[in-house]
Design a protein around this motif. Structure first.
Motif, PDB file in Angstrom:
ATOM      1  N   SER A 222      -1.807   0.864  -2.106  1.00 63.57           N
ATOM      2  CA  SER A 222      -1.053   1.978  -2.711  1.00 63.57           C
ATOM      3  C   SER A 222      -0.547   2.930  -1.636  1.00 63.57           C
ATOM      4  O   SER A 222       0.587   3.432  -1.709  1.00 63.57           O
ATOM      5  CB  SER A 222      -1.935   2.755  -3.684  1.00 63.57           C
ATOM      6  N   LEU A 223      -1.391   3.170  -0.647  1.00 66.35           N
ATOM      7  CA  LEU A 223      -1.006   4.071   0.443  1.00 66.35           C
ATOM      8  C   LEU A 223       0.240   3.559   1.162  1.00 66.35           C
ATOM      9  O   LEU A 223       1.178   4.313   1.441  1.00 66.35           O
ATOM     10  CB  LEU A 223      -2.178   4.196   1.425  1.00 66.35           C
ATOM     11  N   SER A 230       6.662  -2.987   0.811  1.00 71.38           N
ATOM     12  CA  SER A 230       6.650  -3.770  -0.426  1.00 71.38           C
ATOM     13  C   SER A 230       5.194  -4.032  -0.813  1.00 71.38           C
ATOM     14  O   SER A 230       4.301  -3.976   0.047  1.00 71.38           O
ATOM     15  CB  SER A 230       7.378  -5.093  -0.238  1.00 71.38           C
ATOM     16  N   ILE A 231       4.961  -4.337  -2.096  1.00 68.33           N
ATOM     17  CA  ILE A 231       3.581  -4.580  -2.547  1.00 68.33           C
ATOM     18  C   ILE A 231       2.964  -5.767  -1.811  1.00 68.33           C
ATOM     19  O   ILE A 231       1.820  -5.708  -1.346  1.00 68.33           O
ATOM     20  CB  ILE A 231       3.561  -4.826  -4.068  1.00 68.33           C
ATOM     21  N   SER A 236      -0.879  -7.804   2.159  1.00 69.55           N
ATOM     22  CA  SER A 236      -1.138  -8.676   3.316  1.00 69.55           C
ATOM     23  C   SER A 236      -1.691  -7.864   4.478  1.00 69.55           C
ATOM     24  O   SER A 236      -2.648  -8.290   5.151  1.00 69.55           O
ATOM     25  CB  SER A 236       0.153  -9.374   3.752  1.00 69.55           C
ATOM     26  N   ALA A 237      -1.089  -6.700   4.714  1.00 68.90           N
ATOM     27  CA  ALA A 237      -1.531  -5.875   5.848  1.00 68.90           C
ATOM     28  C   ALA A 237      -2.980  -5.432   5.651  1.00 68.90           C
ATOM     29  O   ALA A 237      -3.801  -5.537   6.573  1.00 68.90           O
ATOM     30  CB  ALA A 237      -0.616  -4.651   5.985  1.00 68.90           C
TER      31      ALA A 237
END
Lengths: 331, 63
Positions: A222-223, A230-231, A236-237
């Motif tokens: 969300s941050l 992108s979601i 992934s990050a």
């Protein structure tokens, strides 16, 4: 089996069964929702119910372990987990689903308390931080296996087959434990380091650490989305943290044992982790900070989980572990 | 793991940003060494601990 690392492998596999069972509901949530006609909120309740008995039963669970012995108690806990899954597999009503989940959760709580105590019996005063750090990783391992297998089984054979496969895993754990585990000839005494701590504090520290750690996964995506990611990219990050933690958790335990300064690893790791968490929302170097979070976040886990092992008398460990988990669970 | 995400979510909602949940998480993590230090300090200040730490007690029988 007499080798303590072999025993660790057995305990790891048995504890992974609990994680496998916990995640099985979430892994097939859409299927469960459509087959039973319940909302996603109901599924959330069903997921959370697994931990609900922990608040009330962790301490009595430790007492049961002390009364009936390690192996018998864990076998009983696994039978409860198996029974809960079988009930859920054949339940047509939602109330029986809930009852099955609660029964399985009771087994899971007792299992968790008792396995940690058994690990301590084998490793206290030796490589306790390394062993507990490896042991902690059985949870993500079980979750990962569940996420991989359960949707495939659920899609092919239905939700009932998902619960039956969980029961089968519990059955395998029963056989493995019955054949391969034995108690140490003399339960290891406490660590010889100067640090001793009561179980309330140890449980609270583990609970607070998990709260902070869970924030990364709960609110990290969300941050990043707030900052224009992108979601998919945000998820992934943030997942990098989890992948790196699989390595950094055992590494932290190893460093704590090698340096014989677990408290230093704990304190330094927590301070660095807190600094990185404050920096992430305020910095443009997102990927670098996420990588650093993954490398640092696992360091304190082993030293924290080894805190309850610092009690001189093995006879009080089962109760002490129950106290530790009683304080940890609500956090 | 029951209360933490709930409180973190409430922080994020109140502040209007997920950054607040991260600040809450950082505070929880920072509380760990403080709690450890507090517990150790408490034990070291305890008279019984200062006079005779349990691990250093002599055996009850001197045979």
């Amino acid at each position: 089996m007499r080798n303590r690392w072999g025993i660790l492998a057995v305990l790891f596999a048995v504890r992974a069964t609990m994680a496998f069972q916990f995640q099985s509901v979430a892994a097939v949530a859409p299927l469960l929702s459509s087959e039973l006609g319940v909302s996603i909120a109901d599924i959330g309740v069903l997921i959370g119910l697994y931990f609900a008995p922990g608040v009330a039963l962790a301490l009595p669970g430790g007492a049961v372990g002390q009364r009936f012995g390690d192996k018998a108690t864990v076998l009983g806990a696994l039978l409860l987990m198996l029974a809960g899954s079988v009930a859920m597999a054949f339940a047509a009503s939602w109330s029986i689903q809930i009852a099955g989940r609660l029964v399985a959760g009771v087994g899971g709580v007792i299992l968790s308390v008792q396995l940690t105590k058994m690990l301590t019996d084998w490793f206290a005063g030796k490589e306790i931080a390394t062993a507990t750090a490896i042991f902690v990783n059985s949870w993500p391992a079980g979750v990962a296996i569940s996420l991989l297998l359960m949707p495939l089984i659920g899609t092919a054979y239905g939700v009932g087959a998902v619960h039956l496969s969980v029961a089968a895993f519990s059955g395998c754990a029963i056989v493995l434990l019955a054949i391969a585990y034995r108690s140490p000839a003399d339960a290891a005494v406490a660590s010889t380091t100067s640090l001793r701590l009561d179980r309330h504090a140890a449980g609270l520290i583990w609970g607070l650490f998990n709260v902070g750690f869970a924030v990364i996964f709960s609110f990290g995506p969300s941050l990043l989305v707030e900052r224009g990611w992108s979601i998919a990219a945000a998820r992934s990050a943030i997942s990098i943290v989890l992948w790196l933690a699989v390595v950094s958790v055992p590494l932290g335990g190893f460093v704590a044992d090698r340096t014989k300064r677990p408290e230093l690893v704990l304190v330094a790791g927590c301070i660095l982790l807190a600094v990185l968490m404050v920096a992430l929302p305020r910095s443009s170097s997102v990927v670098s900070i996420v990588v650093a979070l993954g490398l640092i976040s696992g360091q304190p886990a082993g030293p924290i989980m080894s805190l309850p092992a610092r009690v001189p008398r093995p006879g009080t460990r089962a109760i002490g572990m129950g106290l530790f988990f009683t304080v940890f669970t609500p956090a | 793991m029951m209360l933490g995400p709930v409180v973190g979510g409430a922080c994020a909602k109140w502040a209007g940003s997920a950054a607040a949940a991260f600040d809450f998480g950082a505070a929880m993590i920072l509380a760990c060494p403080l709690l450890l230090g507090d517990s150790i300090g408490f034990r070291l200040m305890s008279p019984s601990w200062r006079e005779c730490p349990p691990l250093m007690q002599p055996p009850l029988t001197a045979h």
